[in-house]
Design a protein around this motif. Structure first.
Motif, PDB file in Angstrom:
ATOM      1  N   ASN A  97       0.807  -1.215   0.000  1.00 13.46           N
ATOM      2  CA  ASN A  97       0.000   0.000   0.000  1.00 13.46           C
ATOM      3  C   ASN A  97       0.845   1.272   0.000  1.00 13.46           C
ATOM      4  N   ASP A  98       0.287   2.308  -0.602  1.00 10.93           N
ATOM      5  CA  ASP A  98       0.882   3.639  -0.524  1.00 10.93           C
ATOM      6  C   ASP A  98       0.547   4.266   0.832  1.00 10.93           C
ATOM      7  N   CYS A  99       1.440   5.096   1.315  1.00 11.96           N
ATOM      8  CA  CYS A  99       1.200   5.855   2.543  1.00 11.96           C
ATOM      9  C   CYS A  99       1.211   7.330   2.162  1.00 11.96           C
ATOM     10  N   LEU A 100       0.052   7.966   2.215  1.00 12.84           N
ATOM     11  CA  LEU A 100      -0.130   9.313   1.703  1.00 12.84           C
ATOM     12  C   LEU A 100      -0.307  10.311   2.848  1.00 12.84           C
ATOM     13  N   PRO A 101       0.016  11.589   2.597  1.00 18.07           N
ATOM     14  CA  PRO A 101      -0.307  12.616   3.595  1.00 18.07           C
ATOM     15  C   PRO A 101      -1.819  12.694   3.788  1.00 18.07           C
ATOM     16  N   PRO A 102      -2.335  12.977   4.996  1.00 16.37           N
ATOM     17  CA  PRO A 102      -1.561  13.286   6.204  1.00 16.37           C
ATOM     18  C   PRO A 102      -1.133  12.056   7.000  1.00 16.37           C
ATOM     19  N   ASP A 103      -1.503  10.835   6.543  1.00 20.31           N
ATOM     20  CA  ASP A 103      -1.099   9.630   7.273  1.00 20.31           C
ATOM     21  C   ASP A 103       0.416   9.511   7.376  1.00 20.31           C
ATOM     22  N   SER A 104       1.115   9.903   6.322  1.00 18.98           N
ATOM     23  CA  SER A 104       2.579   9.797   6.348  1.00 18.98           C
ATOM     24  C   SER A 104       3.172  10.674   7.450  1.00 18.98           C
ATOM     25  N   GLU A 105       2.503  11.814   7.721  1.00 20.54           N
ATOM     26  CA  GLU A 105       2.980  12.690   8.794  1.00 20.54           C
ATOM     27  C   GLU A 105       2.723  12.059  10.161  1.00 20.54           C
TER      28      GLU A 105
END
Length: 426
Positions: free
Chosen positions: A12-20
């Motif tokens: 899976n991709d980890c996208l903002p704001p989850d990446s933050e």
């Protein structure tokens, strides 16, 4: 028509704001590790397949079913790491890190297992692992458990997890117990599914943590592993429990708690939660005193460690402590009138970053009007806007606007850094 490209299932991709949020959680754990004097080790994602077969055990689900294994261009069998301990031990043996030395390591990164993807359980997943070498006693076991408790407290989830403990003794003790367990299971074979029977003959101890209710009911009358432990293993576990009692850590002794990897001995533990459905374990570990010798290192090198499943940890934090992550406010949004003023703005922004490196500053790019740029500044939740136009450049000045109050001031450019320092730093 060209087929739409998508991520591979279970990766899976980890996208903002989850990446933050991920970064904030990871930094919280890293800071605690640093205060406990643990050092980062970075190990390869790909290792020889032999490493994992020797470390994990060939009759395990991981090796038999779950590893991403392939031949490289030299026809050597290599594997994407399914866990981090084996690679950490291999690195220590290869570089002579364990010769009469105590080592405390941590690592973080991707692991790979071919499993059926579900929430909190993916084919590419991420772990933070901690490994300690050279210490025999239950005191270091206690430190690792206490450190994980500190993790949960700092993340605001301590009240939503439960510590489970067990001792699985030595290989010899487990071997004696396995014989008794197998005899018991053979008597109840008619009640078992084909899968349970297969597992019974392959690795009967793995049935102890089966979720199958029929198996659990049968095991209620089975002999307990604790009855086969020698005095040393019993004392090690008793002392560990005393340390945890003294430190105020609550726990539950789970006699059916085992590990899915063959190299564990004595202490095993898990932190579990009932807030993530079936994927309840967020952290698991224990001792593996024979693994260093098993992988070619010095015999009798004690070791203990744990791994945290970061996907599950992030899910738990989001669910039970959503206030842990607050989107960082933008301090300053830099607005400029045209390309001429933008060149000056870029130069001035670099001076600000040199002097105030912790300041969160964003420059606006593009040919929008000042009003549109200020609208963008508000959308970014910026506290202040710097406005630089032709008139300001001519007078060596700059406008600074408080976006919370609407108040704005005209400053000399040479005074700007001092002004920002007083507001955000002092």
């Amino acid at each position: 028509m060209m087929k739409k490209l998508q991520a591979i299932r279970g990766m899976n991709d980890c996208l903002p704001p989850d990446s933050e949020l991920w970064e904030q959680i990871e930094n919280t754990l890293k800071n605690i590790l640093a205060t406990h004097c643990y050092n980062e080790i970075r190990i390869p994602i790909i290792e020889t397949t032999t490493l994992f077969k020797r470390a994990i055990g060939e009759v395990t689900d991981v090796v038999e079913k779950e590893m991403y294994t392939f031949d490289d261009r030299n026809s050597e069998s290599v594997t994407l790491r399914p866990e981090g301990t084996a690679g950490c031990v291999r690195a220590g043996v290869e570089h002579g890190l364990f010769h009469n030395k105590e080592q405390r390591f941590w690592y973080i990164g991707s692991m790979f297992r071919y499993e059926r993807p579900q929430k909190g359980r993916y084919r590419q997943f991420h772990q933070l692992g901690v490994e300690v070498f050279g210490l025999y006693g239950p005191d270091i076991d206690a430190e690792l458990i206490l450190m994980t408790a500190r993790f949960w407290k700092k993340l605001g989830i301590l009240n939503y997890v439960q510590l489970e403990l067990n001792s699985i003794g030595s290989i010899e003790e487990r071997s004696r117990y396995r014989e008794s367990l197998l005899k018991f299971l053979e008597k109840n074979k008619a009640q078992l599914t084909e899968e349970a029977i297969h597992r019974m003959h392959k690795n009967s101890l793995r049935l102890l943590d089966s979720k199958d209710q029929v198996v659990q009911k049968i095991l209620a009358d089975a002999p307990l592993l604790s009855e086969y432990l020698n005095d040393e293993s019993k004392q090690h576990f008793l002392t560990l429990c005393q340390f945890l009692n003294e430190s105020g850590i609550s726990y539950r002794v789970n006699p059916y708690l085992v590990r899915g990897l063959d190299y564990y001995n004595k202490t095993v533990f898990e932190w579990v939660t009932n807030h993530l459905g079936s994927q309840g374990a967020i952290c698991a570990g224990g001792r593996y005193d024979g693994l260093v010798e098993q992988l070619g290192g010095k015999d009798s090198t004690p070791a203990v460690g744990f791994a945290i499943g970061l996907e599950r940890l992030v899910l738990l934090v989001k669910k039970v402590n959503p206030d842990f992550y607050l989107s960082p406010k933008l301090d300053v949004y830099f607005v400029s009138e045209n390309n001429t003023s933008r060149a000056k703005a870029i130069k001035l922004a670099e001076k600000i970053r040199d002097s105030l490196p912790q300041l969160k500053l964003k420059l606006h790019y593009g040919k929008q009007k000042i009003s549109k740029q200020l609208s963008s500044a508000n959308k970014c939740s910026a506290t202040f806007a710097l406005i630089l136009g032709e008139n300001e450049i001519a007078k060596q000045k700059i406008v600074i606007k408080n976006l919370l109050t609407g108040e704005q001031n005209l400053l000399m450019q040479e005074d700007l850094i001092l002004f920002l320092n007083k507001i955000f730093i002092e």
